[in-house]
Motif scaffolding. Structure first.
Motif, PDB file in Angstrom:
ATOM      1  N   ILE A  30       0.841  -1.205   0.000  1.00  0.00           N
ATOM      2  CA  ILE A  30       0.000   0.000   0.000  1.00  0.00           C
ATOM      3  C   ILE A  30       0.873   1.250   0.000  1.00  0.00           C
ATOM      4  O   ILE A  30       0.649   2.177  -0.778  1.00  0.00           O
ATOM      5  N   HIS A  31       1.881   1.276   0.850  1.00  0.00           N
ATOM      6  CA  HIS A  31       2.756   2.451   0.917  1.00  0.00           C
ATOM      7  C   HIS A  31       3.569   2.612  -0.364  1.00  0.00           C
ATOM      8  O   HIS A  31       3.859   3.736  -0.782  1.00  0.00           O
ATOM      9  N   SER A  32       3.908   1.506  -1.021  1.00  0.00           N
ATOM     10  CA  SER A  32       4.610   1.582  -2.303  1.00  0.00           C
ATOM     11  C   SER A  32       3.743   2.252  -3.350  1.00  0.00           C
ATOM     12  O   SER A  32       4.217   3.073  -4.138  1.00  0.00           O
ATOM     13  N   VAL A  33       2.455   1.901  -3.364  1.00  0.00           N
ATOM     14  CA  VAL A  33       1.526   2.537  -4.300  1.00  0.00           C
ATOM     15  C   VAL A  33       1.425   4.025  -3.991  1.00  0.00           C
ATOM     16  O   VAL A  33       1.431   4.867  -4.891  1.00  0.00           O
ATOM     17  N   MET A  34       1.365   4.363  -2.708  1.00  0.00           N
ATOM     18  CA  MET A  34       1.247   5.770  -2.315  1.00  0.00           C
ATOM     19  C   MET A  34       2.447   6.575  -2.786  1.00  0.00           C
ATOM     20  O   MET A  34       2.307   7.707  -3.238  1.00  0.00           O
ATOM     21  N   SER A  35       3.631   6.014  -2.695  1.00  0.00           N
ATOM     22  CA  SER A  35       4.834   6.775  -3.043  1.00  0.00           C
ATOM     23  C   SER A  35       5.182   6.715  -4.523  1.00  0.00           C
ATOM     24  O   SER A  35       5.876   7.586  -5.023  1.00  0.00           O
ATOM     25  N   SER A  36       4.687   5.714  -5.232  1.00  0.00           N
ATOM     26  CA  SER A  36       5.071   5.566  -6.641  1.00  0.00           C
ATOM     27  C   SER A  36       4.147   6.295  -7.607  1.00  0.00           C
ATOM     28  O   SER A  36       4.483   6.481  -8.763  1.00  0.00           O
ATOM     29  N   LEU A  40      -3.508   2.004  -9.665  1.00  0.00           N
ATOM     30  CA  LEU A  40      -4.392   0.886  -9.356  1.00  0.00           C
ATOM     31  C   LEU A  40      -3.733  -0.026  -8.340  1.00  0.00           C
ATOM     32  O   LEU A  40      -2.558  -0.384  -8.472  1.00  0.00           O
ATOM     33  N   LEU A  41      -4.496  -0.412  -7.327  1.00  0.00           N
ATOM     34  CA  LEU A  41      -4.042  -1.392  -6.347  1.00  0.00           C
ATOM     35  C   LEU A  41      -5.125  -2.449  -6.243  1.00  0.00           C
ATOM     36  O   LEU A  41      -6.283  -2.138  -5.955  1.00  0.00           O
ATOM     37  N   ASN A  69      -4.390   9.881  -1.827  1.00  0.00           N
ATOM     38  CA  ASN A  69      -4.232   9.630  -3.255  1.00  0.00           C
ATOM     39  C   ASN A  69      -5.600   9.393  -3.877  1.00  0.00           C
ATOM     40  O   ASN A  69      -5.979   8.262  -4.143  1.00  0.00           O
ATOM     41  N   SER A  70      -6.310  10.459  -4.149  1.00  0.00           N
ATOM     42  CA  SER A  70      -7.661  10.309  -4.677  1.00  0.00           C
ATOM     43  C   SER A  70      -7.675   9.734  -6.088  1.00  0.00           C
ATOM     44  O   SER A  70      -8.706   9.254  -6.539  1.00  0.00           O
ATOM     45  N   ASP A  71      -6.537   9.748  -6.785  1.00  0.00           N
ATOM     46  CA  ASP A  71      -6.480   9.196  -8.137  1.00  0.00           C
ATOM     47  C   ASP A  71      -6.286   7.684  -8.153  1.00  0.00           C
ATOM     48  O   ASP A  71      -6.416   7.055  -9.199  1.00  0.00           O
ATOM     49  N   VAL A  72      -5.961   7.089  -7.017  1.00  0.00           N
ATOM     50  CA  VAL A  72      -5.721   5.647  -6.958  1.00  0.00           C
ATOM     51  C   VAL A  72      -7.046   4.898  -6.938  1.00  0.00           C
ATOM     52  O   VAL A  72      -7.930   5.201  -6.140  1.00  0.00           O
ATOM     53  N   GLN A  73      -7.168   3.949  -7.833  1.00  0.00           N
ATOM     54  CA  GLN A  73      -8.328   3.066  -7.848  1.00  0.00           C
ATOM     55  C   GLN A  73      -7.986   1.844  -7.013  1.00  0.00           C
ATOM     56  O   GLN A  73      -6.944   1.220  -7.202  1.00  0.00           O
ATOM     57  N   LEU A  74      -8.843   1.503  -6.092  1.00  0.00           N
ATOM     58  CA  LEU A  74      -8.625   0.392  -5.179  1.00  0.00           C
ATOM     59  C   LEU A  74      -9.654  -0.687  -5.460  1.00  0.00           C
ATOM     60  O   LEU A  74     -10.858  -0.425  -5.421  1.00  0.00           O
ATOM     61  N   VAL A  75      -9.184  -1.889  -5.779  1.00  0.00           N
ATOM     62  CA  VAL A  75     -10.073  -3.029  -6.018  1.00  0.00           C
ATOM     63  C   VAL A  75      -9.796  -4.053  -4.928  1.00  0.00           C
ATOM     64  O   VAL A  75      -8.674  -4.544  -4.801  1.00  0.00           O
TER      65      VAL A  75
END
Length: 93
Positions: A30-36, A40-41, A69-75
């Motif tokens: 999760i933190h990797s997605v936040m920083s990269s 999509l996660l 990160n409002s642009d991240v889509q979480l499935v």
């Protein structure tokens, strides 16, 4: 950890320490997605085999991801309804 057949060990058969490591690995993802800046996660049964404390920590990490990160889509694919509050849409199948 792999079983003798070469298949992954089901989460419910992991030791408490292994479950803690699994929870930590999910939070690191999760933190990797936040920083990269990934968009999509996908998490398949992220709470499987976790105790109540680690489920709570996972939920908090996902809440932080959504708030920062409002642009991240979480499935999320899960039978555990504790994460429903994070969803914009819940689909029961």
């Amino acid at each position: 950890e792999l079983t003798e057949s070469g298949k992954p060990t089901p989460p419910h058969r992991l030791s408490r320490g292994q479950r803690t490591i699994l929870a930590l690995a999910v939070r690191v993802a999760i933190h990797s997605v936040m920083s990269s800046g990934a968009g999509l996660l996908v998490l398949d049964e992220p709470t499987e085999g976790l105790d109540a404390n680690n489920r709570r920590l996972l939920a908090k990490a996902l809440e932080r991801l959504r708030s920062r990160n409002s642009d991240v889509q979480l499935v999320l694919v899960s039978h555990d309804r504790c994460l429903d509050s994070l969803a914009d849409v819940v689909i029961d199948v």
